[in-house]
Design an enzyme around this catalytic site. Structure first.
Site, PDB file in Angstrom:
ATOM      1  N   ASP A 105     -10.913   8.265 -14.274  1.00  0.00           N
ATOM      2  CA  ASP A 105     -12.304   7.864 -14.685  1.00  0.00           C
ATOM      3  C   ASP A 105     -12.957   7.332 -13.468  1.00  0.00           C
ATOM      4  O   ASP A 105     -12.448   6.847 -12.576  1.00  0.00           O
ATOM      5  CB  ASP A 105     -12.561   7.115 -15.767  1.00  0.00           C
TER       6      ASP A 105
HETATM    7  N1  URA Z   1      -6.676   7.425 -18.941  1.00  0.00           N
HETATM    8  C1  URA Z   1      -7.849   6.766 -18.852  1.00  0.00           C
HETATM    9  O1  URA Z   1      -8.286   6.138 -19.840  1.00  0.00           O
HETATM   10  N2  URA Z   1      -8.524   6.704 -17.501  1.00  0.00           N
HETATM   11  C2  URA Z   1      -8.050   7.611 -16.557  1.00  0.00           C
HETATM   12  O2  URA Z   1      -8.841   7.453 -15.632  1.00  0.00           O
HETATM   13  C3  URA Z   1      -6.657   7.963 -16.646  1.00  0.00           C
HETATM   14  C4  URA Z   1      -6.044   7.796 -17.723  1.00  0.00           C
END
Ligand code: URA
Length: 245
Positions: A105
């Site tokens: 993310d």
């Molecule tokens: N899980 C999440 O919530 N975000 C990420 O970036 C990777 C795994």
């Protein structure tokens, strides 16, 4: 056929680092198809005969593999039409067209790999290989054993129940706990959604390892080329060998 800068060709042949390769070329020790070459920018292909001190050299790998510690507020894409910083902007790939392996993310930090090798990317991201990914999530308060048990057993999310995972409180930060979660799926925002589902919304999230490959001492925004032992950590020794790393 792929063209290489001579300097990169030598570096990928295990002859020397890029820096040292430049010196070796400048010293006049390198011949291409029988002609002495002193310009490190000279272009060569795998068809050319390159010698160093009279010995033929061939690159062992033609692809690029990079490990990056992605900071928050960086996109894990190759480009962005809104001009935001992307992981690819943080590395100097010397002409390789790199793509991130999987996604983190925008606000998630930590280990992400970049490569121009589609098979490698597939080997890590395809769900059937169930590559383990380790995250450290900061949450408010301290999840008890029952809560951790729910994360371990699998949490019902809107896109189905998650696979069994590992979950442990590993340390505290003031009133917050750091929960280490290991999953072998890669659903969108999975760790955030899992913790939210058990009542502990994530305040901060960092991926610390892919398989057995740990981020280690790499500072945020820093990157390096992967080494032989990194592939072994990532896949395990036997599997790395089978894959030709
Ligand atoms: N899980 C999440 O919530 N975000 C990420 O970036 C990777 C795994």
């Amino acid at each position: 056929m792929e063209e290489w800068r001579l300097q990169k060709y030598l570096a990928h042949s295990g002859i020397a680092s890029r820096r040292a390769a430049e010196d070796i070329i400048a010293e006049g020790r390198v011949f291409v198809n029988g002609k002495r070459v002193t310009d490190p920018a000279t272009k060569v292909t795998l068809k050319d005969r390159v010698t160093v001190d009279g010995k033929t050299v061939k690159p062992t790998r033609t692809k690029t593999y990079i490990i990056l510690n992605k900071p928050a507020q960086v996109l894990s894409t190759a480009s962005d039409d809104r001009g935001r910083t992307c992981v690819v902007d943080l590395v100097d790939a010397e002409g390789a067209r790199l793509y991130p392996v999987g996604r983190l993310d925008y606000d998630t930090k930590g280990i992400i790999l970049l490569t121009d090798d589609g098979d490698f990317m597939q080997r890590i991201t395809h769900p059937k290989f169930e590559m383990w990914k380790t995250y450290e999530a900061v949450v408010k308060g301290e999840p008890d054993e029952e809560t951790l048990g729910m994360l371990r057993a699998g949490v019902e999310l809107e896109d189905g129940k998650t696979l069994p995972a590992e979950a442990d409180v590993v340390r505290f930060k003031g009133n917050n706990a750091v929960v280490r979660v290991k999953i072998r799926e890669g659903r969108n925002r999975q760790v955030r959604r899992m913790l939210e589902a058990v009542g502990y919304p994530v305040l901060d999230l960092k991926r610390t390892a892919l398989g057995g490959l740990e981020l280690g001492e790499l500072r945020p925004g820093k990157w390096r080329h992967m080494k032989h032992r990194d592939f072994e950590s990532l896949f395990g020794k036997n599997e790395a060998k089978k894959l030709g790393f």
